[in-house]
Design an enzyme around this catalytic site. Structure first.
Site, PDB file in Angstrom:
ATOM      1  CE  LYS A  90      -3.072   2.837  12.268  1.00 22.35           C
ATOM      2  NZ  LYS A  90      -2.871   2.191  13.517  1.00 22.35           N
TER       3      LYS A  90
ATOM      4  CG  HIS B 110      -0.400  -0.164   2.524  1.00 24.24           C
ATOM      5  ND1 HIS B 110       0.494   0.753   3.028  1.00 24.24           N
ATOM      6  CD2 HIS B 110      -0.569  -1.098   3.499  1.00 24.24           C
ATOM      7  CE1 HIS B 110       0.850   0.409   4.248  1.00 24.24           C
ATOM      8  NE2 HIS B 110       0.237  -0.733   4.563  1.00 24.24           N
TER       9      HIS B 110
ATOM     10  CB  CYS C  40      -2.253  -5.565  20.426  1.00 28.81           C
ATOM     11  SG  CYS C  40      -1.081  -4.629  19.422  1.00 28.81           S
TER      12      CYS C  40
ATOM     13  CB  CYS D 121       0.355  -8.914  19.425  1.00 27.99           C
ATOM     14  SG  CYS D 121      -0.446  -8.116  18.013  1.00 27.99           S
TER      15      CYS D 121
ATOM     16  CG  HIS E 236      -1.834  -5.098  15.303  1.00 29.55           C
ATOM     17  ND1 HIS E 236      -0.622  -4.968  15.942  1.00 29.55           N
ATOM     18  CD2 HIS E 236      -1.589  -5.004  13.981  1.00 29.55           C
ATOM     19  CE1 HIS E 236       0.332  -4.814  15.022  1.00 29.55           C
ATOM     20  NE2 HIS E 236      -0.229  -4.835  13.832  1.00 29.55           N
TER      21      HIS E 236
ATOM     22  CE  LYS F  92      -5.604  -6.393   4.222  1.00 28.38           C
ATOM     23  NZ  LYS F  92      -5.000  -7.629   4.655  1.00 28.38           N
TER      24      LYS F  92
ATOM     25  CG  HIS G 122       3.960  -1.518   2.517  1.00 32.17           C
ATOM     26  ND1 HIS G 122       2.756  -2.093   2.208  1.00 32.17           N
ATOM     27  CD2 HIS G 122       4.281  -1.963   3.753  1.00 32.17           C
ATOM     28  CE1 HIS G 122       2.367  -2.864   3.214  1.00 32.17           C
ATOM     29  NE2 HIS G 122       3.275  -2.795   4.162  1.00 32.17           N
TER      30      HIS G 122
HETATM   31  N1  MSP Z   1       8.342  -6.975   8.521  1.00 34.47           N
HETATM   32  C1  MSP Z   1       8.417  -5.905   9.446  1.00 34.47           C
HETATM   33  C2  MSP Z   1       9.719  -5.136   9.271  1.00 34.47           C
HETATM   34  C3  MSP Z   1      10.965  -5.951   9.424  1.00 34.47           C
HETATM   35  S1  MSP Z   1      12.390  -4.991   9.110  1.00 34.47           S
HETATM   36  C4  MSP Z   1      13.658  -5.997   9.533  1.00 34.47           C
HETATM   37  C5  MSP Z   1       7.246  -4.937   9.205  1.00 34.47           C
HETATM   38  N2  MSP Z   1       6.603  -5.066   8.035  1.00 34.47           N
HETATM   39  S2  MSP Z   1       5.344  -4.148   7.595  1.00 34.47           S
HETATM   40  O1  MSP Z   1       4.958  -4.640   6.304  1.00 34.47           O
HETATM   41  O2  MSP Z   1       4.348  -4.149   8.617  1.00 34.47           O
HETATM   42  O3  MSP Z   1       5.878  -2.684   7.476  1.00 34.47           O
HETATM   43  C6  MSP Z   1       6.958  -2.415   6.618  1.00 34.47           C
HETATM   44  C7  MSP Z   1       7.330  -0.942   6.683  1.00 34.47           C
HETATM   45  O4  MSP Z   1       6.242  -0.163   6.194  1.00 34.47           O
HETATM   46  C8  MSP Z   1       7.601  -0.489   8.123  1.00 34.47           C
HETATM   47  O5  MSP Z   1       8.726   0.346   8.189  1.00 34.47           O
HETATM   48  C9  MSP Z   1       6.352   0.288   8.466  1.00 34.47           C
HETATM   49  O6  MSP Z   1       6.571   1.317   9.391  1.00 34.47           O
HETATM   50  C10 MSP Z   1       5.979   0.873   7.111  1.00 34.47           C
HETATM   51  N3  MSP Z   1       4.569   1.231   7.050  1.00 34.47           N
HETATM   52  C11 MSP Z   1       3.476   0.423   7.132  1.00 34.47           C
HETATM   53  N4  MSP Z   1       2.348   1.195   7.076  1.00 34.47           N
HETATM   54  C12 MSP Z   1       2.694   2.504   6.949  1.00 34.47           C
HETATM   55  C13 MSP Z   1       2.004   3.723   6.753  1.00 34.47           C
HETATM   56  N5  MSP Z   1       0.690   3.806   6.750  1.00 34.47           N
HETATM   57  N6  MSP Z   1       2.753   4.839   6.541  1.00 34.47           N
HETATM   58  C14 MSP Z   1       4.119   4.802   6.463  1.00 34.47           C
HETATM   59  N7  MSP Z   1       4.798   3.684   6.648  1.00 34.47           N
HETATM   60  C15 MSP Z   1       4.126   2.551   7.007  1.00 34.47           C
HETATM   61  O7  MSP Z   1       7.007  -4.102  10.066  1.00 34.47           O
END
Ligand code: MSP
Length: 528
Positions: free
Chosen positions: A298, A18, A144, A126, A147, A301, A21
């Site tokens: 925020k 999304h 949590c 969690c 979540h 889903k 990421h």
């Molecule tokens: N798998 C772990 C990270 C392991 S690093 C050794 C994880 N994955 S995640 O898919 O949940 O998130 C990946 C990255 O995307 C994280 O740095 C997280 O902060 C970032 N983001 C997820 N949602 C986000 C937003 N809505 N906005 C900005 N960044 C966000 O955590």
């Protein structure tokens, strides 16, 4: 600068990427491209985090194997990054064979050293966080906080990492290195968390979490996801407890781990403890960015407001991802939360990229063709005629001076702030054109003056194209092409005379570098 090694967090693959990421990968790509303009040895690592209970559960609910789910979704991340021009050097998957083997060795090394021990444990797990929660961190209803789900009670015999043994050293490191955690206001949060830090569970029973890397001499246990995931930063470049690769030796320690603020604890406490136990040098910086909301809400889903980065490109029928990259990168000051909205996107990129920057180049080149048949004459150059038009020399000097200002922002991972500086040069150049009105100079037949105004702007556009390149690589490359400027130049090679005398361009070769984003498309997208 002899090298620059940068990493992103590796994303969970239980869904498609999304915009959040994407935000992180865009920021990282921009930093990486900027540092490629300062060193030849730049390495950018990203990838996917594929083990753990969450993936296992999602796969089971879909009736497929975890590996099938990972393969399907890892590809979606790769496709998205391709569409966004994210130019990484390696995409690591934690299911990659080389990674799995080294993680096993890392675990073994920590165990042999006595940094890992076995212990009967009961705690609240969690699966969203993939970690045990401290009961005092749960909400009043026992959920949590991130979540909003009740964690599972887990009673297992697990391996534990002696994190508490490294507590004092971690605190000392954070206090002695004020730029270790960026932005620095987050360091206090980490120091607070460190106060009651305890040893952490680093394995799960195979029975409960089958989808994980096996512990070499204990087939009933699999390695806890965060040890597996965090190790990617060293396995990807050839760390090996029995002898690391030349690449590892040249790149480690990492210059910056780019991560979201939600996973700072894992990086600035757990990871640092592990590295200390492995006796490896520590990361130079950990940059925790903020979160992206959609229309100030925020993303979730359940609210149905999850935006895919590629859908933005499709909705606005963008040929290149540049505008989206620029918008995301400038959506928040360093480390703060940002927001995405279709309306704001359209307004900002039209104002900055089309009206100010693209239009400036287009107008200037068009006048060069109209008045001089596209030719830049010797006498136009400020170096030849410094007193001719007031403000020419100072504008060129100001633009060259901005290179250091922009570099300095990048040294502190201030990506939006750096972009503001770049746009301020565009604004200064636009003002210079308005003040000196080359069309009036031409009417008055002051042709050398007119030529100098145009040449000065083109000179400044060379600097702008280099500086904007990390954000908008396609637009910058097109700008450079029309300026006959070498966009691959290192920043410290840029001079005040990049424009070459002689025929620069023909009418046919001039084309807008960025077309305005269409309002109708924005409306269509909003309706979707
Ligand atoms: N798998 C772990 C990270 C392991 S690093 C050794 C994880 N994955 S995640 O898919 O949940 O998130 C990946 C990255 O995307 C994280 O740095 C997280 O902060 C970032 N983001 C997820 N949602 C986000 C937003 N809505 N906005 C900005 N960044 C966000 O955590």
């Amino acid at each position: 600068m002899d090298k620059f090694y940068i990493t992103t967090a590796i994303d969970y693959v239980n869904g498609a990427p999304h915009i959040g990421h994407a935000y992180e990968k865009i920021l990282t790509d921009i930093i990486a491209r900027h540092y490629s303009q300062r060193t030849d040895n730049m390495f950018f690592l990203t990838g996917t985090d594929e083990h753990g209970i969450k993936i296992q559960k999602t796969a089971a609910s879909k009736g497929i194997t975890p590996k099938q789910l990972c393969d399907e979704n890892a590809q979606k991340f790769k496709d998205a990054w391709k569409a966004l021009d994210i130019k990484y050097n390696r995409f690591i998957r934690t299911t990659d064979e080389d990674h799995e083997k080294i993680v096993q060795k890392i675990f073994q090394k920590l165990k042999d050293k006595g940094a890992i021990y076995k212990h009967e444990y009961e705690g609240w797990y969690c699966s969203g966080c993939e970690c045990f929660l401290n009961p005092k961190d749960l909400t009043e209803d026992g959920l949590c906080p991130d979540h909003q789900k009740k964690p599972d009670i887990v009673r297992e015999e697990n391996y534990f990492f002696k994190l508490s043994a490294y507590k004092d050293a971690i605190i000392k490191h954070i206090k002695e290195n004020p730029d270790f955690i960026v932005p620095s206001f987050r360091a206090n949060e980490v120091l607070n968390q460190l106060e009651d830090i305890q040893d952490i569970s680093v394995s799960r029973s195979k029975e409960n979490v089958g989808w994980g890397i096996d512990i070499l001499d204990d087939p009933n246990q699999s390695i806890y996801v965060w040890i597996d995931a965090l190790s990617n930063y060293i396995t990807a470049i050839g760390y090996d407890p029995d002898g690391s690769s030349e690449q590892f030796k040249s790149l480690w320690p990492v210059d910056v781990h780019v991560i979201g603020k939600d996973i700072l604890k894992f990086h600035s406490i757990y990871w640092i403890g592990i590295l200390m136990a492995l006796e490896l040098p520590l990361p130079k910086h950990i940059f925790a960015h903020g979160w992206i909301t959609i229309d100030e809400t925020k993303m979730s889903k359940s609210l149905g407001n999850v935006v895919s980065p590629t859908s933005v490109l499709e909705n606005f029928e963008l040929e290149y991802p540049d505008a989206f990259r620029y918008y995301m990168a400038t959506s928040a000051p360093c480390g703060r939360d940002g927001n995405y909205s279709d309306e704001d996107f359209k307004e900002k990129v039209n104002a900055h990229l089309a009206n100010s920057m693209g239009n400036l180049l287009n107008r200037t080149l068009s006048m060069l063709v109209k008045y001089f048949d596209g030719e830049v004459k010797d006498e136009f150059f400020v170096t030849k005629n410094p007193e001719l038009v007031e403000g020419s020399l100072s504008l060129i000097k100001e633009s060259i001076g901005k290179i250091k200002v922009v570099e300095n922002h990048f040294n502190h991972f201030e990506i939006a702030e750096a972009a503001q500086e770049i746009i301020s040069i565009v604004d200064a150049a636009n003002k210079y054109v308005t003040d000196n009105a080359p069309w009036t100079l031409a009417k008055e037949e002051k042709m050398t003056e007119c030529g100098q105004v145009l040449t000065t702007v083109l000179e400044v556009m060379c600097v702008i194209s280099s500086l904007i390149y990390p954000y908008c690589p396609n637009i910058a490359t097109e700008m450079a092409k029309q300026l006959s400027y070498d966009i691959t130049k290192k920043l410290d090679e840029i001079t005040t005379d990049e424009i070459k005398p002689g025929k620069l361009i023909t009418k046919e070769e001039i084309k807008p570098v960025f077309l305005r984003v269409d309002s109708e498309l924005a409306d269509k997208s909003a309706k979707k």
